[in-house]
Structure formats: structure tokens, C-alpha cells
Scaffold this motif. Structure first.
Motif, PDB file in Angstrom:
ATOM      1  N   SER A 282       0.812  -1.212   0.000  1.00 43.43           N
ATOM      2  CA  SER A 282       0.000   0.000   0.000  1.00 43.43           C
ATOM      3  C   SER A 282       0.853   1.274   0.000  1.00 43.43           C
ATOM      4  CB  SER A 282      -0.931   0.005   1.219  1.00 43.43           C
ATOM      5  OG  SER A 282      -0.197  -0.041   2.425  1.00 43.43           O
ATOM      6  N   LEU A 283       0.262   2.337  -0.570  1.00 42.60           N
ATOM      7  CA  LEU A 283       0.950   3.621  -0.719  1.00 42.60           C
ATOM      8  C   LEU A 283       0.118   4.732  -0.085  1.00 42.60           C
ATOM      9  CD1 LEU A 283       1.884   3.329  -4.513  1.00 42.60           C
ATOM     10  CD2 LEU A 283       3.319   2.702  -2.560  1.00 42.60           C
TER      11      LEU A 283
ATOM     12  N   ARG B 287      -2.691  -6.659  -7.636  1.00 42.73           N
ATOM     13  CA  ARG B 287      -3.336  -5.666  -6.768  1.00 42.73           C
ATOM     14  C   ARG B 287      -2.537  -4.371  -6.714  1.00 42.73           C
ATOM     15  NH1 ARG B 287      -4.677  -6.745  -0.403  1.00 42.73           N
ATOM     16  NH2 ARG B 287      -2.535  -7.544  -0.500  1.00 42.73           N
ATOM     17  N   ILE B 288      -3.271  -3.240  -6.778  1.00 41.10           N
ATOM     18  CA  ILE B 288      -2.707  -1.919  -6.506  1.00 41.10           C
ATOM     19  C   ILE B 288      -3.550  -1.317  -5.398  1.00 41.10           C
ATOM     20  CG2 ILE B 288      -2.143   0.350  -7.438  1.00 41.10           C
ATOM     21  CD1 ILE B 288      -2.086  -0.919 -10.239  1.00 41.10           C
ATOM     22  N   LYS B 289      -2.911  -0.894  -4.300  1.00 41.40           N
ATOM     23  CA  LYS B 289      -3.683  -0.411  -3.156  1.00 41.40           C
ATOM     24  C   LYS B 289      -3.060   0.862  -2.592  1.00 41.40           C
ATOM     25  CE  LYS B 289      -1.335  -3.874  -0.243  1.00 41.40           C
ATOM     26  NZ  LYS B 289      -1.459  -4.816   0.868  1.00 41.40           N
ATOM     27  N   THR B 290      -3.917   1.869  -2.381  1.00 39.35           N
ATOM     28  CA  THR B 290      -3.457   3.155  -1.854  1.00 39.35           C
ATOM     29  C   THR B 290      -4.414   3.626  -0.764  1.00 39.35           C
ATOM     30  OG1 THR B 290      -4.697   4.548  -3.409  1.00 39.35           O
ATOM     31  CG2 THR B 290      -2.548   3.737  -4.135  1.00 39.35           C
TER      32      THR B 290
ATOM     33  N   ASN C  75     -10.328 -12.281  -6.166  1.00 38.36           N
ATOM     34  CA  ASN C  75      -9.933 -10.925  -6.546  1.00 38.36           C
ATOM     35  C   ASN C  75      -8.775 -10.932  -7.546  1.00 38.36           C
ATOM     36  OD1 ASN C  75     -11.788  -9.947  -4.563  1.00 38.36           O
ATOM     37  ND2 ASN C  75     -10.217 -10.258  -3.006  1.00 38.36           N
ATOM     38  N   PRO C  76      -8.939 -11.532  -8.703  1.00 37.08           N
ATOM     39  CA  PRO C  76      -7.825 -11.635  -9.660  1.00 37.08           C
ATOM     40  C   PRO C  76      -7.218 -10.291 -10.046  1.00 37.08           C
ATOM     41  CG  PRO C  76      -9.612 -13.088 -10.310  1.00 37.08           C
ATOM     42  CD  PRO C  76     -10.146 -12.242  -9.199  1.00 37.08           C
ATOM     43  N   ILE C  77      -8.076  -9.296 -10.317  1.00 35.03           N
ATOM     44  CA  ILE C  77      -7.597  -7.955 -10.662  1.00 35.03           C
ATOM     45  C   ILE C  77      -8.264  -6.974  -9.705  1.00 35.03           C
ATOM     46  CG2 ILE C  77      -7.580  -6.123 -12.402  1.00 35.03           C
ATOM     47  CD1 ILE C  77      -7.610  -8.298 -14.550  1.00 35.03           C
ATOM     48  N   ILE C  78      -7.465  -6.225  -8.969  1.00 38.84           N
ATOM     49  CA  ILE C  78      -8.053  -5.286  -8.014  1.00 38.84           C
ATOM     50  C   ILE C  78      -7.212  -4.021  -7.904  1.00 38.84           C
ATOM     51  CG2 ILE C  78      -6.977  -6.583  -6.106  1.00 38.84           C
ATOM     52  CD1 ILE C  78      -9.326  -5.565  -4.346  1.00 38.84           C
ATOM     53  N   ILE C  79      -7.867  -2.889  -8.090  1.00 39.98           N
ATOM     54  CA  ILE C  79      -7.297  -1.581  -7.737  1.00 39.98           C
ATOM     55  C   ILE C  79      -8.167  -1.026  -6.616  1.00 39.98           C
ATOM     56  CG2 ILE C  79      -6.817   0.779  -8.469  1.00 39.98           C
ATOM     57  CD1 ILE C  79      -6.336  -0.234 -11.279  1.00 39.98           C
ATOM     58  N   ASP C  80      -7.557  -0.775  -5.480  1.00 37.04           N
ATOM     59  CA  ASP C  80      -8.270  -0.246  -4.327  1.00 37.04           C
ATOM     60  C   ASP C  80      -7.618   1.070  -3.926  1.00 37.04           C
ATOM     61  OD1 ASP C  80      -9.639   0.330  -2.057  1.00 37.04           O
ATOM     62  OD2 ASP C  80      -9.084  -1.478  -0.955  1.00 37.04           O
ATOM     63  N   GLN C  81      -8.247   2.160  -4.330  1.00 38.85           N
ATOM     64  CA  GLN C  81      -7.712   3.497  -4.043  1.00 38.85           C
ATOM     65  C   GLN C  81      -8.390   4.099  -2.807  1.00 38.85           C
ATOM     66  OE1 GLN C  81      -8.136   6.317  -7.254  1.00 38.85           O
ATOM     67  NE2 GLN C  81      -6.077   7.131  -6.975  1.00 38.85           N
ATOM     68  N   LYS C  82      -9.119   3.265  -2.065  1.00 35.66           N
ATOM     69  CA  LYS C  82      -9.911   3.780  -0.953  1.00 35.66           C
ATOM     70  C   LYS C  82      -9.593   3.087   0.364  1.00 35.66           C
ATOM     71  CE  LYS C  82     -13.785   5.368  -3.775  1.00 35.66           C
ATOM     72  NZ  LYS C  82     -15.247   5.318  -3.979  1.00 35.66           N
TER      73      LYS C  82
ATOM     74  N   CYS D 128     -11.758   3.439  -7.516  1.00 40.45           N
ATOM     75  CA  CYS D 128     -10.861   4.593  -7.475  1.00 40.45           C
ATOM     76  C   CYS D 128     -11.551   5.792  -6.845  1.00 40.45           C
ATOM     77  CB  CYS D 128     -10.393   4.933  -8.888  1.00 40.45           C
ATOM     78  SG  CYS D 128      -9.456   3.586  -9.650  1.00 40.45           S
ATOM     79  N   GLY D 129     -10.745   6.655  -6.209  1.00 39.83           N
ATOM     80  CA  GLY D 129     -11.287   7.806  -5.512  1.00 39.83           C
ATOM     81  C   GLY D 129     -10.579   9.075  -5.920  1.00 39.83           C
ATOM     82  N   GLY D 130     -10.550  10.047  -4.991  1.00 41.42           N
ATOM     83  CA  GLY D 130      -9.941  11.333  -5.303  1.00 41.42           C
ATOM     84  C   GLY D 130     -10.757  12.097  -6.333  1.00 41.42           C
TER      85      GLY D 130
END
Length: 341
Positions: free
Chosen positions: A194-195, A222-225, A248-255, A294-296
Motif C-alpha cells: 500500500s501507498l 493488486r494496486i492499493k493506496t 480478486n484476480p484484478i483489483i485496484i483499491d484506491q480507498k 478509485c477515488g480522489g
């Protein structure tokens, strides 16, 4: 010493128990060779770390040209820590910590049951990891295979990770990471992040995950922020990926939620852009096989999917995609991603 290389050998058939140990350079040799043919084991008692850094077991610091190879094994015997830290708030030692060792090579070694991360690579450049195996129980806490931070031009190739957490975690300050021919599972997949925790600024860029497989993992790619963070994760590609019974094969979690900001509206985010998924095939345990959350203000941009075919593990079941605030496009993607054209 041979050919200008200082060599420390752990002989085949021999086992050595090591208390916390630090090898600290710089060295007067162009290369240092740690030839691991035998076995290294950690103490079974956490008291062996009294007076030592409880976050490390074996450390290599400031040694350019370091070589660690051989068919030997590093067994951290971490179960004593897993039990102890369930009942007590405590830090646990990374088994092998490599810091500021440029042009290092790690090849052919086997890593078992770390108390925490099996291998941490920090502040290194132009380095290679080949034919490495890490193994820990699926329920062992935070036993990442490899953690990378503040490093660039790192190659991880033809290696196997079966752990209780991320097979490979790519953390802040990293760039030009090439992961190829890796087998992952069980574990939590290959993660960027996570970032941005605690509103920090972090960056990751130029990551290539190629010709890898995920079997029985709780996440795949996974990409997680964290919410409220800043910086960017960009120019990341996942290509020629095989999934078998993966959640969860492909996951972007920006939240990711930062508890210190819970209840507050967050407008800043680590910007995610330039992410490519190409030739991804296999089966998902989860109904939602693709999650792009995604958020922001701007969300995630320039997300591209091509030749994706993910089906349900269970016969007769179907999978779907879920997405929010994502911008990009897809071609030949199943399940379809509704917010990508």
C-alpha cells in the motif's frame, strides 16, 4: 578469497543456528560471496533478540557486489513469533534484510517460515533475484515473500512464493521493477502498495509483471493506496498471466481508509495511471473478478485491458466486474468492465 572475491561458505550438509547477525560494509573487496550450501536456522526463543533489533534477523548492509547463492536454506522458525505476537503487541524480525547493496545477486536459495517478511530489499539498485523459493503457512501473519522499497532496476525471475501474505510487495520509492516467471500461491498476490498511509507522499513507476501464475491466492494483481495520501503509481503492466482458483484476480483499491481521517471527505489520493492488463486468463473464486475502485478527484486514468478472459471456478457460476471513477478502455475483455469503453 578467490579472484578478488571474499567468500563465506556454509557447507553442504551442515546446519548452523544464528542469533541476530549483521554484515555491514563497505568492504575492501570488489565482491562478497555468501555461499549458502547448508542450512541456517533461527533461535526458537524470542529472548535471543534481547539487545538486538527485533525487526531484523540477518542483515546485509552497504555491500556492493554482494552474492548470496547455493542450494541452501534459511529457516527463520517464525512460529514462535506468530504465537507470541498474537498475545503481545510486538515487532517481528524480517528474516533477510538487504539494504544499500547495489548490484547484488540472490540465487538458488530457499527461505522458510519467516517471523515477518522473508526478504526485504531496501535502497538497492541494479540487482537480481533468481530461482528463489519462499514457503510459510497460508495463515502465517505478514510473511511476505519479498518486499521492495526505495529501490530501482530490480529483476525477480523464475521464483516460487507460497506464503501467508503478499508474494511480492512493491512499496514506495521503487521504479523499474521487472518480475517474470514467478509462481505465486498461496498468498495475497503481487501488490503495488500500500501507498500513501498517514497522508504520506509515495511514488512507484515502471513495474512489469510478465509470464506469472497465481494459484489459490486471495488476490492476484493488486494496486492499493490509502485515502488522503499523495504521489503516484504509474506505468505498470501485467502481461501473460495465468489464474487458477484466485480470489480478486484484478483489483485496484484506491480507498484504503486511514483511521485518523475516518469520517472526513478525502480529495487527495495517490494518482494511479498508465496501468495495462494484457493476456490474463483463468478462474476466479469470487463473483466479482475485476474490482477497480478509485477515488480522489481524478480517479484512475489510462487503464487499459486487452485479451482478458476470467471465468468462475465453480461450474455454472458467472463472474462480473465492478468499477468506480476509472478512465480508460478495454478490448476483448470478459467479464466486461462497465465504466471502460
Amino acid at each position: 578469497m578467490k579472484d578478488g572475491t571474499a567468500t563465506l561458505e556454509v557447507p553442504h550438509g551442515k546446519t548452523f543456528k544464528l542469533k541476530p547477525l549483521q554484515f555491514n560494509g563497505p568492504c575492501n573487496f570488489p565482491s562478497v560471496h555468501f555461499q549458502l550450501e547448508g542450512n541456517i536456522i533461527a533461535p526458537r526463543n524470542t529472548k535471543a533478540w534481547k539487545g538486538h533489533d527485533s525487526e531484523r534477523w540477518i542483515e546485509f548492509l552497504n555491500i556492493d557486489g554482494l552474492i548470496i547463492d547455493g542450494g541452501g536454506q534459511i529457516n527463520a522458525r517464525g512460529s514462535v513469533w506468530w504465537e507470541f505476537c498474537r498475545e503481545n503487541s510486538c515487532s517481528r524480525p524480517t528474516a533477510l534484510f538487504i539494504h544499500n547493496c547495489n548490484k547484488f545477486l540472490l540465487n538458488g536459495t530457499r527461505h522458510l517460515n519467516s517471523a515477518r517478511n522473508h526478504i526485504s530489499i531496501n535502497s538497492c539498485t541494479n540487482s537480481k533475484v533468481y530461482n528463489v523459493t519462499t514457503i510459510a503457512p497460508e495463515d502465517s501473519p505478514n510473511t511476505d515473500g519479498i518486499d521492495i522499497s526505495q529501490s530501482s532496476y530490480i529483476l525477480i525471475q523464475d521464483s516460487t512464493f507460497a506464503t501467508g501474505d503478499d508474494c511480492i510487495a512493491i512499496n514506495g520509492g521503487t521504479s523499474y521493477i521487472n518480475i517474470t516467471g514467478v509462481t505465486c500461491g498461496p498468498g495475497h498476490g503481487i501488490s503495488v502498495g500500500s501507498l500513501g498511509k498517514k497522508q504520506s507522499y509515495e511514488v512507484v513507476e515502471h513495474v512489469r509483471v510478465y509470464n506469472c501464475s497465481f494459484t489459490g491466492t486471495t488476490n492476484g494483481m493488486r494496486i492499493k493506496t490509502w485515502e488522503g495520501g499523495s504521489g503516484y503509481a504509474r506505468n505498470i503492466s501485467f502481461q501473460h498471466i495465468i489464474l487458477t482458483n484466485t480470489s480478486n484476480p484484478i483489483i485496484i483499491d484506491q480507498k484504503y481508509s486511514d483511521l485518523t481521517n475516518e469520517g472526513k471527505e478525502q480529495t487527495s489520493a495517490v494518482q494511479i495511471s498508465g496501468v495495462t492488463y494484457r493476456d490474463v486468463k483463468g478462474t476466479s473464486q469470487s463473483e466479482i473478478a475485476i474490482i477497480l475502485d478509485c477515488g480522489g478527484v481524478t480517479g484512475c486514468t489510462d487503464i487499459f485491458m486487452d485479451s482478458i478472459n476470467i471465468t468462475a471456478t465453480s461450474s455454472g457460476s458467472k463472474v462480473r466486474a465492478s468499477c468506480n471513477n476509472v478512465h480508460g478502455f478495454t478490448t476483448f475483455t470478459s467479464p466486461p468492465v462497465p465504466c471502460l469503453s
